[in-house]
Design a protein around this motif. Structure first.
Motif, PDB file in Angstrom:
ATOM      1  N   ARG A   1       2.465  -0.134  18.751  1.00 56.11           N
ATOM      2  CA  ARG A   1       2.526  -1.596  18.841  1.00 56.11           C
ATOM      3  C   ARG A   1       3.620  -2.130  17.909  1.00 56.11           C
TER       4      ARG A   1
ATOM      5  N   ASN B   1      -8.844  -8.804   9.645  1.00 56.70           N
ATOM      6  CA  ASN B   1      -8.272  -7.463   9.555  1.00 56.70           C
ATOM      7  C   ASN B   1      -8.033  -7.001   8.126  1.00 56.70           C
ATOM      8  N   ALA B   2      -7.977  -7.947   7.184  1.00 61.80           N
ATOM      9  CA  ALA B   2      -7.826  -7.550   5.791  1.00 61.80           C
ATOM     10  C   ALA B   2      -9.174  -7.240   5.163  1.00 61.80           C
TER      11      ALA B   2
ATOM     12  N   ARG C   1     -12.906  -4.379  14.244  1.00 57.83           N
ATOM     13  CA  ARG C   1     -11.503  -4.750  14.481  1.00 57.83           C
ATOM     14  C   ARG C   1     -11.049  -4.818  15.938  1.00 57.83           C
ATOM     15  N   ASP C   2     -10.603  -3.708  16.524  1.00 56.20           N
ATOM     16  CA  ASP C   2     -10.068  -3.770  17.886  1.00 56.20           C
ATOM     17  C   ASP C   2     -11.138  -4.165  18.900  1.00 56.20           C
TER      18      ASP C   2
ATOM     19  N   SER D   1      -4.577  -4.656  19.537  1.00 56.57           N
ATOM     20  CA  SER D   1      -4.839  -3.590  20.498  1.00 56.57           C
ATOM     21  C   SER D   1      -5.177  -4.151  21.884  1.00 56.57           C
TER      22      SER D   1
ATOM     23  N   SER E   1       2.003   2.603   8.841  1.00 59.35           N
ATOM     24  CA  SER E   1       0.780   3.132   8.239  1.00 59.35           C
ATOM     25  C   SER E   1      -0.021   2.061   7.503  1.00 59.35           C
ATOM     26  N   SER E   2       0.648   1.101   6.894  1.00 60.08           N
ATOM     27  CA  SER E   2      -0.124   0.110   6.145  1.00 60.08           C
ATOM     28  C   SER E   2      -0.495  -1.106   6.997  1.00 60.08           C
ATOM     29  N   CYS E   3      -0.007  -1.167   8.209  1.00 64.76           N
ATOM     30  CA  CYS E   3      -0.245  -2.351   9.055  1.00 64.76           C
ATOM     31  C   CYS E   3      -1.733  -2.516   9.350  1.00 64.76           C
ATOM     32  N   LEU E   4      -2.210  -3.753   9.281  1.00 66.44           N
ATOM     33  CA  LEU E   4      -3.622  -4.027   9.544  1.00 66.44           C
ATOM     34  C   LEU E   4      -3.851  -4.515  10.968  1.00 66.44           C
ATOM     35  N   SER E   5      -2.785  -4.590  11.757  1.00 64.92           N
ATOM     36  CA  SER E   5      -2.883  -5.049  13.146  1.00 64.92           C
ATOM     37  C   SER E   5      -3.424  -6.461  13.278  1.00 64.92           C
TER      38      SER E   5
ATOM     39  N   THR F   1      -2.862   2.013  22.230  1.00 63.35           N
ATOM     40  CA  THR F   1      -3.986   1.970  21.297  1.00 63.35           C
ATOM     41  C   THR F   1      -3.525   2.232  19.869  1.00 63.35           C
TER      42      THR F   1
ATOM     43  N   PHE G   1       0.642   5.520   0.618  1.00 61.95           N
ATOM     44  CA  PHE G   1      -0.147   6.660   1.087  1.00 61.95           C
ATOM     45  C   PHE G   1       0.526   7.915   0.546  1.00 61.95           C
TER      46      PHE G   1
ATOM     47  N   VAL H   1      -9.669  -0.966   2.699  1.00 70.70           N
ATOM     48  CA  VAL H   1      -9.566  -1.384   4.096  1.00 70.70           C
ATOM     49  C   VAL H   1      -9.087  -0.228   4.984  1.00 70.70           C
ATOM     50  N   TYR H   2      -8.381   0.742   4.383  1.00 71.59           N
ATOM     51  CA  TYR H   2      -7.835   1.850   5.186  1.00 71.59           C
ATOM     52  C   TYR H   2      -8.805   3.025   5.327  1.00 71.59           C
TER      53      TYR H   2
ATOM     54  N   LYS I   1     -10.593   4.472   8.775  1.00 73.52           N
ATOM     55  CA  LYS I   1      -9.813   5.141   9.817  1.00 73.52           C
ATOM     56  C   LYS I   1      -9.539   6.612   9.459  1.00 73.52           C
TER      57      LYS I   1
ATOM     58  N   LYS J   1      -1.435   1.752  16.528  1.00 70.14           N
ATOM     59  CA  LYS J   1      -0.720   0.616  15.956  1.00 70.14           C
ATOM     60  C   LYS J   1       0.762   0.920  15.763  1.00 70.14           C
TER      61      LYS J   1
ATOM     62  N   PRO K   1       0.820  -1.208   0.000  1.00 68.75           N
ATOM     63  CA  PRO K   1       0.000   0.000   0.000  1.00 68.75           C
ATOM     64  C   PRO K   1       0.860   1.266   0.000  1.00 68.75           C
TER      65      PRO K   1
END
Ligand code: SF4
Ligand code: SF4
Ligand code: SF4
Ligand code: SF4
Lengths: 483, 355
Positions: B303, A376-377, A384-385, B285, B241-245, B298, A200, A222-223, A226, B300, A198
Motif C-alpha cells: 500500500r 491505529n496508534a 485495525r483492518d 487495507s 515497517s513503522s507505518c500504522l496504516s 493486504t 526495528f 503498537v507493533y 503483528k 502495508k 520507531p
C-alpha cells in the motif's frame, strides 16, 4: 412508523427473548395499559446488547433507551446478564462525559412472569423520559467557542531528560539477546533532531541507532501484536510496558515470545507544546539536554524547554516510570509520589454541565477527518483492518462527515477500550487536529477503577480484564431504585 | 497585464468583508484546543485575520470529505406495487467560494486535482461546478519549514500554480497580484489601491524566500526509478515497517483524491436515499478489498508502494508533474514521523545503483 409529533417520544427497548420480552407479552395478554412510545427490539440475551447499540440509538435521535434482561442467576445462557451488568453500568457512567443525560438510559431485570412489574417499569421509564423531554441533539448544539485553559497538574516527581540513563548498557544488553530475536523495537532519530521514529533493530549496527530521552514519545507496543508467534524484543518506557502487560493479559502476545528491555523514564515531551514554542523553523541546528531541560537551537535561535513545563501531562501524573517488569531492567525506579489527580482534560469536562459538554464535543469533533490515526496508534486497537467502523455489514457507521458519525466513532473506540485502555495517550497524541479525545478514555478508566476495586489496566499479566469477567454479587454495582 | 493592488494589514478585514458579499470566503482560523490546529472556515466579520499555514489544506472546498452525489426517491405505484418509480436528483451544487491565505503548496494541490477530474476522458461534474466557482488567493511563504519541500517537486514558496491571486507580505502590508482572469476580476471589483510601486519590494521578498530554502536534491529520475522498484518488496517493506496504516498522510494531503462511494437509505422514506462520495485512502487495507473478499493489497508495504508510486511515478507519467506539492503534512502529521522525502530519495538512489 413516524412518531406522533409532540405526543410520543422515541424510546428504544432492548428486551431479552427469554424473560423481559416475555414479561411484556404477559402484560399484553393481561391487557395491562402500556405507553406506546417504546419501540421494542428483541435480542437473544441482555448479554447480546452491545453498549454501542445504546450509544448509536441516543446519537441518532432516541430520547431514551431501556435494556431489560433476566434477573441475575436466571440467565438462559447462565452468565450473559452478568457480563451485561458490568458493561451497561460502565456505559451509564460514560454517557454524561459526552453530554448525554444518563437518566435517558436504564437497564433492569424482569422475568417472564412479571407482567405487572414490566408495566410499572415501562410506565415509569416513559414518564421519566417525558419529564426530560425530547433529547438535545449534537448536530443542533452551538459549538462552545472558547475552551478554558487546562491547568497542569503537579508532577508526581522531578522530571528530567534522562541524559544519565545507562543507554550504553542497554545497547550492550540488546546486542547480547539479538541473535535469538526477530528484531528489537525501539526509537531512532527522526526527520530532524527534535523528532524520533520507531526503530526495528535486526543487526548489531542497528542497535547503535537506538536513542533514549524525552523525544521518545511513540509507544512501541503498537507493533507487538503483528509479531505474534515470533520472538521479539521491545524497549519500553514505564507507560509502554503497561501496554505490553495488557497485551499479555489478553493473550495477544505470549510472554515467552517477548523480551522486555527497560530504562527508568524521566518523562517525555508534549510535542505540540514544543512545536508551539519553536514556531515555524527550517533547520534544527542543535539539541542539548542537561539534567532538567532541553535546549533546542533552530534557525540560529536558542530555546530552553524545561521538562517541568514541556513534559506530557501523562508524565506529570505517571506512577510507573519504570517498566511493570522487564527481562533486562537497568537502573532503579525513581521515587514517585502517588497522588490521584484528575487528568486536566477530564477535569475540564467535570466542570461543565451536560449542555456545555455537548457543545464542547460538537465544537471539537467537527474537525475530525476520520483519518483514524487515533485508532491505529492505539496499541490496544488490535482489529485495525477489520474495525467495525469500516464495516458495511454490519453497518455501524455511514461515511457521512457529520458530528454524530465522528463522535460515534470515538464512542466505539472508547468503549472497545473499556477496562483495557492503559491511558498511554497515543490516540490523542496521534490526532493531527488535536481533538482532546483522551478524556473519553479517562472517564471510562475512572469508572472502571470505581467499580472494580481500583482496577487499572496493564499492571498484572495474570489479571482478567474486568469487562471480560463478572462477579455473581457485584461489590460496587447496585440496582437502582425505580420510581 | 495583471492587476497589482496593495492592502495594509488593518485593511484586510474590510477586504475580506467585501469578498464575503458575493462569495463564501474560507480563511484560516485557529481552533481552541490543547493542541492548536488551524482550519479553513467561512469568514465572518470580527474574526481575527490568521495567515498561518493551515493544519488541514482547503481541498474540502472542491472535494468535500463527504458529499451527496445524488438523492434518489422511490415510490410504489398504488395500483401495481411491483412497479417502483425511481426519481433521481443529481444537481451539482456549488457555492461561489474564495479561499483566502491559501499556501502555494495547497494551491498547487488544486492544479493536481484538476487533471484527473477535468482533463481526462470523463469530466467530474461535481468537481467542475465547484472548481469553476472557486477563486484562490494565496499568500507566498517567506521561508520554508522543517517538513515542507515544495521546491523538490516543481513548486516553491512563491509558486503561482493553482492560484488566482498571489499575495506577498512586505514591510507595511500586502501586495496582491492577479495570476488569472478570475484573479484580475476579483481584484478589479475591490477598491484596493494600486500596488505597482511596491512591486520591487515584492520581488525582493520572494527572492529572499527562495534563498532561505535548504537546497533540493535532484529527484527528476523518480518516475522511472520508482517504477523500476515496483517488484522489489524488500524495498517497500523497509520503508513501511513503522507505518500504522492510518489515513493521516492521505486525508491531510492537498493532492490525494481517492474516494469511496456508498449508498445510504433505500429511497422509500420522505428524505430519499443518498449516494455519498467520501474520502478514502490507499493506506487502508479496505481500500482494495473486492466484493469477492479478495484483497490484492493486504500488505502495508504494498500500500505504501501505491502511495509513493502514484504520486511520484504513475501520475507524472499520465500528467507530466508529480502529484505531490511538498506541503509536508504527511510528514508532520504522521504519528510515527514517517518521511516521504526519505523514501523518494532512497528510491532514486537504490534504483540508480542497480544500473
Ligand atoms: S508516562 Fe511515565 S513512563 Fe511514560 S513517558 Fe511519561 S514519565 Fe515516561
Ligand atoms: S485508547 Fe488511547 S490511551 Fe487508551 S490504550 Fe488506546 S491509545 Fe492508549
Ligand atoms: S475501535 Fe474497536 S473495532 Fe475498531 S480497531 Fe479499535 S477495538 Fe477494534
Ligand atoms: S486522529 Fe483525530 S482526525 Fe483522525 S480520526 Fe481520530 S479524532 Fe478524527
Amino acid at each position: 412508523m413516524p412518531v406522533m409529533e409532540g405526543k410520543e417520544l422515541r424510546i428504544v427497548g432492548f428486551l431479552c427473548n427469554w424473560c423481559s420480552y416475555g414479561s411484556a407479552d404477559t402484560a399484553g395478554v393481561a391487557r395491562a395499559w402500556q405507553p406506546t412510545d417504546l419501540r421494542i427490539i428483541r435480542v437473544p440475551c441482555s448479554g447480546r446488547v452491545d453498549p454501542l447499540f445504546i450509544v448509536k440509538s441516543l446519537l441518532n435521535g432516541a430520547d431514551g433507551v431501556l435494556v431489560a434482561g433476566c434477573h441475575p442467576r436466571d440467565c438462559h445462557y447462565s452468565a450473559g446478564n452478568f457480563y451485561a451488568r458490568r458493561r451497561l453500568e460502565v456505559l451509564k457512567r460514560f454517557l454524561p462525559v459526552l453530554g448525554i443525560n444518563d437518566a435517558r438510559f436504564e437497564y433492569t431485570w424482569i422475568s417472564a412472569s412479571e407482567g405487572q412489574r414490566w408495566q410499572q417499569m415501562v410506565t415509569s421509564f416513559t414518564n421519566r423520559i417525558h419529564a426530560l423531554g425530547p433529547a438535545p441533539r449534537f448536530e443542533n448544539a452551538t459549538p462552545l467557542p472558547k475552551v478554558v485553559g487546562m491547568a497542569l497538574p503537579p508532577s508526581s516527581r522531578p522530571l528530567g531528560t534522562g541524559k544519565n540513563a545507562p543507554l550504553d548498557d542497554l545497547k550492550q544488553g540488546i546486542k547480547e539477546k539479538l541473535p535469538d530475536l526477530e528484531c528489537v523495537i525501539g526509537w531512532q532519530r527522526g526527520y530532524d533532531g527534535v523528532h524520533t521514529a520507531p526503530l526495528f533493530m535486526k543487526i548489531p549496527e542497528d542497535v547503535e541507532k537506538l536513542v533514549w530521552g524525552p523525544f521518545n514519545v511513540a509507544n512501541p507496543a503498537v507493533y507487538l501484536p503483528k509479531f505474534k508467534g515470533k520472538k521479539v524484543g521491545i524497549v519500553v518506557k514505564g507507560c509502554d510496558s503497561r501496554s505490553v502487560v495488557e497485551l499479555l493479559q489478553e493473550h495477544l502476545v505470549a510472554r515467552e515470545d517477548v523480551t522486555i528491555f527497560a530504562l527508568p523514564c524521566q518523562g517525555t515531551l508534549d510535542m505540540s507544546r514544543v512545536k508551539e514554542k519553536l514556531g515555524r523553523y527550517t533547520v534544527v541546528d542543535n539539541v542539548v539536554c542537561d539534567e532538567t531541560e532541553v535546549i533546542i537551537t533552530v534557525d540560529g535561535k536558542k530555546h530552553r524547554l524545561p521538562m517541568n513545563d514541556f513534559a506530557q501531562v501523562k508524565c506529570r501524573l505517571c506512577t510507573k516510570p519504570m517498566a511493570v517488569f522487564a527481562d533486562t531492567p537497568l537502573g532503579e525506579s525513581p521515587e514517585v509520589e502517588i497522588a490521584t489527580h484528575v487528568p486536566p482534560e477530564l477535569a475540564l469536562l467535570d466542570a461543565m454541565n451536560l449542555d456545555e459538554r455537548m457543545a464542547y464535543w460538537s465544537g471539537q469533533i467537527t474537525r475530525c477527518l476520520r483519518c483514524y490515526a487515533c485508532r491505529n496508534a492505539c496499541p490496544m486497537c488490535v482489529c485495525r483492518d477489520y474495525c467495525v467502523s469500516d464495516s458495511r455489514d454490519p453497518r455501524w457507521m455511514t461515511q457521512e462527515a457529520d458530528v454524530t458519525q465522528k463522535l460515534f466513532f470515538q464512542a466505539i473506540h472508547a468503549l472497545h477500550l473499556a477496562g483495557r485502555c492503559t491511558g498511554c495517550g497515543e490516540c490523542q497524541r496521534a490526532c493531527p487536529v488535536g481533538i482532546p479525545i483522551l478524556a473519553l478514555r479517562q472517564q471510562i478508566a475512572r469508572t472502571v477503577e470505581e467499580l472494580f476495586d481500583d482496577y487499572r489496566a496493564g499492571f498484572d499479566p495474570a489479571a482478567v480484564p474486568p469487562l471480560l469477567s463478572y462477579e455473581v454479587e457485584e461489590k460496587s454495582i447496585r440496582e437502582r431504585e425505580w420510581k | 497585464m495583471s492587476a497589482i493592488r496593495f492592502v495594509t494589514s488593518e485593511g484586510l478585514p474590510t477586504f475580506l468583508a467585501r469578498l464575503s458579499r458575493n462569495s463564501r470566503v474560507l480563511a484560516p482560523v485557529v481552533k481552541d484546543s490543547p493542541k492548536p490546529s488551524v482550519m479553513f472556515e467561512p469568514w465572518r466579520e470580527s474574526m481575527p485575520v490568521i495567515l498561518k499555514k493551515a493544519t488541514v489544506p482547503p481541498k474540502d472546498a472542491v472535494l468535500p470529505q463527504c458529499e451527496s452525489l445524488f438523492v434518489y426517491k422511490k415510490s410504489k405505484n398504488a395500483d401495481n406495487p411491483e412497479n417502483v418509480a425511481l426519481h433521481l436528483d443529481d444537481t451539482a451544487h456549488a457555492t461561489p467560494t474564495v479561499i483566502f491565505a491559501c499556501r502555494p503548496c495547497d494551491a498547487r494541490g488544486f492544479a493536481v486535482l484538476d487533471h484527473p477530474f477535468l482533463d481526462g476522458q470523463f469530466v467530474d461534474p461535481y468537481y467542475k461546478a465547484r472548481r469553476e466557482r472557486l477563486a484562490v488567493i494565496t499568500i507566498t511563504c517567506s521561508s520554508g519549514c522543517n517538513t515542507c519541500f515544495c521546491h523538490w517537486v516543481g513548486g516553491g514558496p512563491t509558486s503561482p500554480e493553482g492560484s488566482d491571486v498571489l499575495m506577498t507580505e512586505i514591510d507595511d502590508g500586502f501586495v496582491l497580484q492577479s495570476i488569472t482572469d478570475v484573479g484580475q476580476k476579483l481584484l478589479d471589483a475591490t477598491d484596493l489601491s494600486d500596488g505597482k510601486d511596491a512591486f520591487p519590494k515584492v520581488e525582493a521578498a520572494r527572492k529572499a524566500a527562495w534563498t532561505s530554502l535548504v537546497p533540493a536534491p535532484d529527484i527528476k529520475k523518480a518516475p522511472q526509478n520508482i517504477a523500476a522498484l515496483f517488484n522489489r518488496e524488500s524495498f517497500w517493506q523497509k520503508h513501511a515497517s513503522s507505518c500504522l496504516s492510518c489515513g493521516a498522510c492521505t486525508y491531510f494531503c492537498p493532492s490525494c483524491y481517492c474516494f469511496n462511494i456508498t449508498d445510504e437509505g433505500d429511497g422509500f422514506d420522505k428524505n430519499g436515499g443518498r449516494r455519498l462520495r467520501s474520502w478514502d485512502n490507499c493506506m487502508s487495507s479496505l481500500f482494495t478489498r473486492e466484493a469477492s473478499g479478495h484483497n490484492p493489497r493486504t500488505m502495508k508495504a504494498i500500500r505504501m508502494r501505491n502511495r509513493i508510486s502514484h504520486k511520484f511515478s504513475a501520475y507524472p507519467r499520465n500528467w507530466g508533474n508529480f502529484s505531490c506539492s511538498g506541503c509536508g503534512r504527511c510528514i508532520g502529521n504522521c504519528p510515527v514521523c514517517l518521511d516521504i522525502r526519505d523514501i523518494v530519495q532512497d528510491a532514486v538512489a537504490v534504483a540508480d545503483s542497480d544500473v
